[in-house]
Design an enzyme around this catalytic site. Structure first.
Site, PDB file in Angstrom:
ATOM      1  N   LYS A   1      25.375  17.249  84.739  1.00 27.15           N
ATOM      2  CA  LYS A   1      24.279  17.623  83.834  1.00 27.15           C
ATOM      3  C   LYS A   1      24.241  16.688  82.614  1.00 27.15           C
ATOM      4  O   LYS A   1      23.191  16.177  82.249  1.00 27.15           O
ATOM      5  CB  LYS A   1      24.451  19.076  83.318  1.00 27.15           C
TER       6      LYS A   1
ATOM      7  N   ARG B   1      22.929  29.851  80.115  1.00 26.25           N
ATOM      8  CA  ARG B   1      24.048  30.017  81.036  1.00 26.25           C
ATOM      9  C   ARG B   1      24.206  31.466  81.468  1.00 26.25           C
ATOM     10  O   ARG B   1      25.119  31.787  82.227  1.00 26.25           O
ATOM     11  CB  ARG B   1      25.305  29.605  80.309  1.00 26.25           C
TER      12      ARG B   1
ATOM     13  N   ARG C   1      36.624  27.795  84.534  1.00 29.64           N
ATOM     14  CA  ARG C   1      35.224  27.516  84.196  1.00 29.64           C
ATOM     15  C   ARG C   1      34.341  27.651  85.434  1.00 29.64           C
ATOM     16  O   ARG C   1      33.214  28.143  85.352  1.00 29.64           O
ATOM     17  CB  ARG C   1      35.103  26.102  83.600  1.00 29.64           C
TER      18      ARG C   1
END
Ligand code: AP5
Ligand code: ZN
Length: 227
Positions: free
Chosen positions: A19, A94, A177
């Protein structure tokens, strides 16, 4: 790309999907800023602000920073003068709550999201990318020891700074993560598909090939904004 309306593009993808790499290239091409929530938190951390200190624990554990704090920070960033023509959003939203907050902020200003490219990469490649990543502390350019090495090992091509590795790129934190991504962020794929904004891009290709695919997708959707 001759659209006059502000352009908002959300790059969706797991940690390590590319990203940041692609957001930087797209931002340059479209002359609009890259708004990366992770970079904003790291900037605050570097300056020892209360926001940075609050975010630190979450980032170190690979967890998400609470929505209210994150939404306020990104909203403030989007209101700065350099974002008047839009932004490439990288790492935000998110969660569904963040996506809905963004939709409200844009609707209030009569603005729309052009598209949400989802950069799809396998879990195995994600871990390999995170563990080999090196970053410039000055210009934030991202390198990879194998896939995108600097000309001189450990040194930024652009400004000669000494590159560093992010503390949350250790294998244990990176795995966490990814877990957090699958639980809390992956639902956004269906959320944006349902809104007709999602476009899948094969992120396993080379950086240049992903860039080419994204340029095509973005050109199509930006042209539609002008209609
Ligand atoms: P953040 O900084 O956003 O990290 P992330 O989403 O985990 O994403 P990354 O920056 O790790 O990956 P990327 O997709 O940008 O990949 P890159 O281009 O660097 O978030 C960090 C933390 O901040 C979070 O854990 C959370 O605590 C907090 N946070 C941030 N936003 C938040 C939010 N909205 N809400 C709550 N908390 C938030 O590429 C990776 C590597 O691969 C590089 O080395 C690159 O050179 C290489 N590479 C890229 N593309 C390719 C390719 N096509 N082929 C081969 N190698 C490639
Ligand atoms: Zn640099």
């Amino acid at each position: 790309m001759a659209a006059t309306s502000p352009i908002y593009i959300i790059l969706l993808g797991a940690p390590g999907a590319g990203k940041g790499t692609q957001a930087r290239l797209l931002a340059e091409k479209l002359s609009i800023p890259q708004v990366a929530s992770g970079d904003l938190f790291r900037e605050n951390l570097g300056n020892n602000t209360p926001l940075g200190l609050l975010a630190k624990g979450y980032i170190d554990r690979g967890e998400l920073v609470p929505d209210d704090v994150t939404i306020r920070m990104v909203q403030e960033r989007l209101h700065r003068s350099d974002a008047v023509r839009g932004a490439i959003l990288d790492g935000f939203p998110r969660t569904i709550a963040q996506a809905e907050a963004l939709a409200r902020v844009l609707a209030q200003a009569d603005r729309r999201i052009a598209c949400v490219p989802y950069i799809r990469v396998s879990e195995k490649s994600l871990l390999a990318r995170l563990s080999g990543r090196w970053i410039c502390p000055i210009c934030q350019t991202t390198y990879h020891v194998l896939y995108s090495p600097p000309k001189v090992s450990g040194i930024c091509d652009k400004d000669g700074s000494i590159l560093y590795q992010r503390p949350d790129d250790t294998e244990e934190t990176a795995r966490n993560r990814l877990q957090v991504y699958f639980q809390q962020t992956a639902p956004l794929i269906e959320y944006y598909r349902g809104k007709g904004l999602l476009v899948e891009v094969d992120g396993e290709q080379s950086i240049e090939a992903v860039q080419g695919a994204l340029d095509d997708v973005v050109a199509q959707h930006v042209a539609r904004l002008a209609l």
